[in-house]
Motif scaffolding. Structure first.
Motif, PDB file in Angstrom:
ATOM      1  N   ARG A 102       0.832  -1.206   0.000  1.00 40.97           N
ATOM      2  CA  ARG A 102       0.000   0.000   0.000  1.00 40.97           C
ATOM      3  C   ARG A 102       0.866   1.255   0.000  1.00 40.97           C
ATOM      4  O   ARG A 102       1.806   1.376   0.782  1.00 40.97           O
ATOM      5  N   VAL A 103       0.524   2.175  -0.899  1.00 36.93           N
ATOM      6  CA  VAL A 103       1.199   3.475  -0.973  1.00 36.93           C
ATOM      7  C   VAL A 103       0.194   4.516  -0.500  1.00 36.93           C
ATOM      8  O   VAL A 103      -0.816   4.758  -1.169  1.00 36.93           O
ATOM      9  N   LEU A 159      -0.862  -2.692 -10.553  1.00 36.04           N
ATOM     10  CA  LEU A 159      -1.339  -1.526  -9.831  1.00 36.04           C
ATOM     11  C   LEU A 159      -2.813  -1.649  -9.495  1.00 36.04           C
ATOM     12  O   LEU A 159      -3.621  -2.066 -10.332  1.00 36.04           O
ATOM     13  N   THR A 160      -3.147  -1.293  -8.248  1.00 32.61           N
ATOM     14  CA  THR A 160      -4.540  -1.045  -7.884  1.00 32.61           C
ATOM     15  C   THR A 160      -4.753   0.454  -7.995  1.00 32.61           C
ATOM     16  O   THR A 160      -4.053   1.238  -7.338  1.00 32.61           O
ATOM     17  N   LEU A 193       1.445  -2.823  -6.361  1.00 29.69           N
ATOM     18  CA  LEU A 193       1.322  -1.609  -5.561  1.00 29.69           C
ATOM     19  C   LEU A 193      -0.152  -1.186  -5.486  1.00 29.69           C
ATOM     20  O   LEU A 193      -0.832  -1.115  -6.512  1.00 29.69           O
ATOM     21  N   ASP A 194      -0.608  -0.923  -4.284  1.00 30.75           N
ATOM     22  CA  ASP A 194      -1.988  -0.496  -4.044  1.00 30.75           C
ATOM     23  C   ASP A 194      -2.001   1.024  -3.886  1.00 30.75           C
ATOM     24  O   ASP A 194      -1.506   1.568  -2.900  1.00 30.75           O
ATOM     25  N   LEU A 195      -2.579   1.711  -4.877  1.00 38.79           N
ATOM     26  CA  LEU A 195      -2.605   3.176  -4.898  1.00 38.79           C
ATOM     27  C   LEU A 195      -3.979   3.726  -4.525  1.00 38.79           C
ATOM     28  O   LEU A 195      -4.275   4.887  -4.769  1.00 38.79           O
ATOM     29  N   SER A 196      -4.821   2.896  -3.916  1.00 31.80           N
ATOM     30  CA  SER A 196      -6.220   3.259  -3.717  1.00 31.80           C
ATOM     31  C   SER A 196      -6.403   4.404  -2.727  1.00 31.80           C
ATOM     32  O   SER A 196      -7.482   5.003  -2.662  1.00 31.80           O
ATOM     33  N   PHE A 207      -0.072  -5.005 -15.425  1.00 30.03           N
ATOM     34  CA  PHE A 207      -1.266  -5.553 -14.777  1.00 30.03           C
ATOM     35  C   PHE A 207      -2.016  -4.450 -14.030  1.00 30.03           C
ATOM     36  O   PHE A 207      -1.418  -3.678 -13.287  1.00 30.03           O
ATOM     37  N   ILE A 208      -3.327  -4.405 -14.240  1.00 36.09           N
ATOM     38  CA  ILE A 208      -4.203  -3.496 -13.515  1.00 36.09           C
ATOM     39  C   ILE A 208      -5.109  -4.343 -12.630  1.00 36.09           C
ATOM     40  O   ILE A 208      -5.814  -5.230 -13.117  1.00 36.09           O
ATOM     41  N   ARG A 209      -5.077  -4.053 -11.337  1.00 35.94           N
ATOM     42  CA  ARG A 209      -5.787  -4.886 -10.359  1.00 35.94           C
ATOM     43  C   ARG A 209      -7.078  -4.213  -9.924  1.00 35.94           C
ATOM     44  O   ARG A 209      -7.078  -3.058  -9.513  1.00 35.94           O
ATOM     45  N   MET A 210      -8.170  -4.946 -10.015  1.00 38.49           N
ATOM     46  CA  MET A 210      -9.455  -4.470  -9.507  1.00 38.49           C
ATOM     47  C   MET A 210      -9.840  -5.314  -8.297  1.00 38.49           C
ATOM     48  O   MET A 210      -9.977  -6.545  -8.421  1.00 38.49           O
TER      49      MET A 210
END
Length: 236
Positions: A111-112, A170-171, A140-143, A200-203
């Protein structure tokens, strides 16, 4: 040259440096797997490993299904040795099981939460350790950021991954109104302009709604990602 020898020749240098050139375990970069499987309608499973004791069973299941398997270390920055211990444990379990199916190792999602130097500096240092440990995919979680802060953060953090030509997942930042996919479009367009490669784009599964998942939303995200040469992953 055997099929396994051909597969082993695709291993990225950071993983070979960690496990040794004499290892016969096929740790691969998942983007190489996608390239090989691009015309096959398959999904690549990637499972979080919470305990070392789970590894023999996961490897056994992959062999039973003749499947590619991804193994994720959920907290690779928990301490300075966490990433190295994870890769060593997977390698030892795979050697003991004589595992010969392709594997890939994911670090995170990490998480960032902030983009100031006090936050990004230690994160970047941690990602260098993760890459040196042998991981081939960094998530990396950019949420918790907005889209513009996310691009700023990635301009710093993507270096350890892109320099080794490894895979980045990436999220995207949470949508703040408008279309649910706007945050993904803004992020991907910003990264394209900064020449930050993302594969990769993570949902998160929760974003697809409760009960029956919103398949149409997922299809739309697949189309958006494809415009930027990326593919979609669905989080736990």
């Amino acid at each position: 040259m055997s099929v396994l020898d051909k597969v082993l020749s695709l291993r990225p240098g950071n993983t070979v440096a960690r496990v040794g050139a004499g290892s016969r375990i096929p740790f691969l970069n998942p983007k190489e797997l996608l390239r090989v499987l691009e015309r096959a309608p398959v999904a690549l499973p990637c499972l979080p490993v919470q305990a070392k004791a789970a590894l023999p069973g996961l490897l056994r299941a992959a062999r039973a299904e003749d499947a590619v398997l991804g193994l994720a270390c959920p907290h690779p920055l928990a301490d300075r040795g966490a990433a190295e211990r994870f890769v060593t444990a997977v390698h030892e379990a795979a050697v003991e099981a004589e595992h010969s199916r392709p594997l890939f190792l994911q670090a995170g999602p990490v998480r960032v939460a902030r983009v100031d130097g006090d936050a990004l500096g230690p994160l970047q240092e941690g990602l260098f350790r993760v890459v040196d440990a042998g991981f081939t995919l960094v998530s990396l979680d950019l949420s918790r950021l907005d889209s513009y802060a996310a691009v700023e953060a990635l301009n710093v953090l993507a270096g350890p991954v892109s320099e080794r030509e490894l895979s980045l997942e990436l999220t995207a930042p949470a949508s703040t109104g408008g279309e649910p996919l706007d945050a993904y479009r803004t992020l991907l367009e910003g990264l394209k302009q900064w020449k930050v490669p993302v594969r990769f784009i993570r949902m998160p599964a929760a974003a697809l709604g409760e009960g029956e998942p919103d398949v149409e939303l997922l299809r739309q995200l697949v189309d958006v990602a494809a415009d930027y040469d990326a593919v979609v992953t669905v989080g736990e």
